[in-house]
Scaffold this motif. Structure first.
Motif, PDB file in Angstrom:
ATOM      1  N   ILE A 169      -0.483   6.636  -3.497  1.00 47.30           N
ATOM      2  CA  ILE A 169      -0.817   6.429  -3.609  1.00 47.30           C
ATOM      3  C   ILE A 169      -1.759   4.686  -3.785  1.00 47.30           C
ATOM      4  O   ILE A 169      -3.017   4.184  -4.075  1.00 47.30           O
ATOM      5  CB  ILE A 169      -0.357   5.962  -5.255  1.00 47.30           C
ATOM      6  N   HIS A 205      -4.373   4.240  -2.172  1.00 47.06           N
ATOM      7  CA  HIS A 205      -6.347   4.314  -2.318  1.00 47.06           C
ATOM      8  C   HIS A 205      -6.293   4.146  -3.843  1.00 47.06           C
ATOM      9  O   HIS A 205      -7.611   4.586  -3.919  1.00 47.06           O
ATOM     10  CB  HIS A 205      -7.159   5.021  -2.021  1.00 47.06           C
ATOM     11  N   THR A 206      -5.389   4.616  -4.935  1.00 47.37           N
ATOM     12  CA  THR A 206      -4.763   4.491  -6.936  1.00 47.37           C
ATOM     13  C   THR A 206      -5.397   3.364  -7.218  1.00 47.37           C
ATOM     14  O   THR A 206      -3.681   2.371  -6.741  1.00 47.37           O
ATOM     15  CB  THR A 206      -4.217   5.341  -6.542  1.00 47.37           C
ATOM     16  N   GLN A 247      -4.328  -0.211 -10.127  1.00 50.14           N
ATOM     17  CA  GLN A 247      -3.842  -0.265 -10.643  1.00 50.14           C
ATOM     18  C   GLN A 247      -4.103  -1.161 -11.178  1.00 50.14           C
ATOM     19  O   GLN A 247      -3.848  -2.143 -11.442  1.00 50.14           O
ATOM     20  CB  GLN A 247      -2.054   0.024 -10.087  1.00 50.14           C
ATOM     21  N   VAL A 302      -6.629  16.458 -10.799  1.00 53.70           N
ATOM     22  CA  VAL A 302      -6.100  15.268 -10.552  1.00 53.70           C
ATOM     23  C   VAL A 302      -4.790  15.734  -9.290  1.00 53.70           C
ATOM     24  O   VAL A 302      -4.545  15.234  -8.376  1.00 53.70           O
ATOM     25  CB  VAL A 302      -6.121  14.169 -11.486  1.00 53.70           C
ATOM     26  N   VAL A 342      -4.346  14.922  -5.465  1.00 55.77           N
ATOM     27  CA  VAL A 342      -2.899  14.443  -4.833  1.00 55.77           C
ATOM     28  C   VAL A 342      -2.189  14.751  -3.829  1.00 55.77           C
ATOM     29  O   VAL A 342      -1.943  14.929  -2.790  1.00 55.77           O
ATOM     30  CB  VAL A 342      -1.978  14.423  -6.066  1.00 55.77           C
ATOM     31  N   ALA A 381       2.381   9.522  -8.868  1.00 61.98           N
ATOM     32  CA  ALA A 381       1.251   9.659  -8.383  1.00 61.98           C
ATOM     33  C   ALA A 381       0.140  10.509  -9.121  1.00 61.98           C
ATOM     34  O   ALA A 381      -1.576   9.825  -9.454  1.00 61.98           O
ATOM     35  CB  ALA A 381       0.783  10.427  -6.578  1.00 61.98           C
ATOM     36  N   THR A 382       0.046  11.007  -9.428  1.00 60.46           N
ATOM     37  CA  THR A 382      -0.846  12.203 -10.519  1.00 60.46           C
ATOM     38  C   THR A 382      -1.664  11.839 -11.840  1.00 60.46           C
ATOM     39  O   THR A 382      -2.392  11.314 -12.421  1.00 60.46           O
ATOM     40  CB  THR A 382      -0.547  13.698 -10.466  1.00 60.46           C
ATOM     41  N   GLU A 389      -3.474   8.121 -10.986  1.00 59.70           N
ATOM     42  CA  GLU A 389      -4.632   7.924 -11.203  1.00 59.70           C
ATOM     43  C   GLU A 389      -5.008   8.706 -11.907  1.00 59.70           C
ATOM     44  O   GLU A 389      -6.508   8.521 -12.173  1.00 59.70           O
ATOM     45  CB  GLU A 389      -5.122   9.743  -9.707  1.00 59.70           C
ATOM     46  N   ASN A 416      -6.111   5.577 -13.402  1.00 57.83           N
ATOM     47  CA  ASN A 416      -6.927   5.194 -13.595  1.00 57.83           C
ATOM     48  C   ASN A 416      -8.418   5.194 -13.693  1.00 57.83           C
ATOM     49  O   ASN A 416      -9.168   5.285 -14.486  1.00 57.83           O
ATOM     50  CB  ASN A 416      -7.286   5.051 -12.242  1.00 57.83           C
ATOM     51  N   ARG A 417      -8.365   6.782 -14.240  1.00 60.32           N
ATOM     52  CA  ARG A 417      -9.709   7.297 -14.331  1.00 60.32           C
ATOM     53  C   ARG A 417      -9.822   6.553 -15.459  1.00 60.32           C
ATOM     54  O   ARG A 417     -10.354   6.814 -16.073  1.00 60.32           O
ATOM     55  CB  ARG A 417      -9.713   8.750 -14.318  1.00 60.32           C
TER      56      ARG A 417
END
Length: 417
Positions: A13, A15-16, A18, A79, A83, A102-103, A106, A109-110
């Motif tokens: 994660i 690059h995800t 938060q 997603v 991942v 992680a999904t 993500e 965030n989206r």
């Protein structure tokens, strides 16, 4: 595979972004309900939020919800695919739960939510969800003995793992009904971490509920008190008395927690049954209390439809649930999608234990791997007397899935608020 640790998920994660404020909830029992109550409060105040709880109930993607509604299958799969590709291309070797976490992050965030309500998967300190970066409050619910092979053999060791979600400068709400040795462990860890502990006043909440005419079970009051305090700490600008939030809470549907439901589409039974995911001694004690007060009060024996995960303390659980005169149907729950390591206990072992706890040999039945047969047989054996389905959240999943398949009106058996 269960392989606790933060290195793989941290890589997955990295690059995800938060951007949401996190409300992180750990504990042995009640953490899912606390997440549901907090979600209802956020919804009542019109605050955008996402929720991540586990395990899923019917579909793998229903463990992730945006503003109270499970994410769509298409978004989840899109997603998840991204991942998993990242996991392979960067040779991370993440576990199933790490991929799922992680999904979820993500998707959070989206969807650009303001708050993320996140339930710990297992333990706390080394759980994948403990990579949350912007915790606004942490919550520790009731702690008991469960998952000892991963978290430690004593309740104090388990408490320390749960306390691992505490962060410096972030308030932590703790269920004060925990035993003293558990509270001491949490208090010491909070002191070392530099976090303040907050204890909800369940007595005051109970009095407030009584004045409003609302009825909650004792463990629900504890969970609701913790949830309301956490909400107030996380969202001080939206602070509201509990009474103003009760309409939204009463509308909440939280499947498999003292859920009254109809099996008429499956078995033809006219009377509702009780569906509860109690799967350890602490939750079994709460279920037993409810059954005693509401179902056994007229002297009725109970017909139980039971399943369990291998390794659970079913001897302890059944000692709390069963009484002479009860009837027991045992079954294996269906394989759990995305969780191949979860194995159902042998129904014969459950029935052997049942007879050791006073159930007559003529009053037990093994349905093997056929959940529909288990429900049908339990309905037949019970007649008009109470039926309780319990022992595992995975059995709850199997029952809800079967209901959905049999229902002609999907809205009739909707499982989410």
């Amino acid at each position: 595979m269960i392989d606790l640790g933060l290195a793989r998920i941290g890589h997955l994660i990295k690059h995800t972004p938060q951007t949401w404020k996190a409300i992180h909830v750990a504990g042995t029992n009640g953490k899912g309900s606390i997440c549901a109550y907090i979600s209802a409060m956020l919804n009542a105040k019109g605050i955008s939020y996402a929720r991540f709880t586990s395990p899923h109930l019917v579909d793998r993607w229903d463990c992730i919800a945006i503003n109270g509604k499970p994410v769509s299958e298409s978004l989840f799969l899109e997603v998840e695919k991204q991942v998993k590709q990242r996991d392979v291309s960067e040779n991370i070797g993440a576990s199933e739960f790490e991929l799922l976490t992680a999904t979820a992050f993500e998707i959070f965030n989206r969807q650009k939510v303001e708050y993320g309500v996140v339930e710990v998967g297992l333990g706390g300190r080394l759980d994948a969800t403990n990579t949350l970066k912007q915790k606004s409050v942490t919550v520790i619910s009731k702690i008991g003995l469960d998952h000892q092979s991963f978290l430690g053999n004593t309740i104090e060791e388990i408490a320390l793992q749960k306390a691992g979600i505490i962060r410096q400068g972030v308030p932590c709400v703790v269920d004060g009904s925990n035993q003293q040795s558990v509270l001491q462990v949490i208090e010491q860890h909070a002191k070392e971490t530099g976090a303040s502990l907050q204890f909800p006043n369940a007595t005051a909440v109970a009095e407030e509920l009584a004045k409003s005419g609302e009825t909650f079970e004792p463990h629900q009051i504890q969970n609701l008190a913790a949830a309301h305090l956490a909400f107030r700490l996380a969202c001080p600008e939206h602070d509201a008395p509990l009474t103003s939030l009760l309409p939204a809470i009463k509308q909440l549907k939280w499947p498999g927690r003292l859920q009254k439901m109809s099996l008429e589409n499956i078995t033809g039974r006219q009377q509702d049954v009780l569906l509860d995911g109690a799967h350890n001694t602490q939750s079994a004690e709460a279920l037993s209390g409810y059954v005693q007060r509401h179902l056994r009060s007229s002297g009725n024996p109970i017909t139980w439809a039971l399943a369990a995960t291998q390794g659970k303390d079913m001897n302890g659980i059944l000692s709390l649930l069963l009484q002479p005169g009860d009837q027991v149907v045992a079954v294996r729950f269906e394989p759990v999608d995305g969780m191949p390591w979860v194995k159902a206990a042998d129904p014969k072992e459950l029935l052997d234990l049942a007879t050791q706890h006073g159930v007559d040999q003529s009053s037990v039945y093994s349905a093997g791997e056929n959940v529909k047969d288990a429900l049908t047989k339990a309905s037949e054996m019970a007649g008009e007397r109470p039926v309780v389905i319990a022992g595992s959240l995975y059995l709850v999943s199997s029952v809800l899935r079967l209901l959905r398949e049999k229902s002609q009106d999907s809205s009739e058996n909707a499982i989410w608020s």
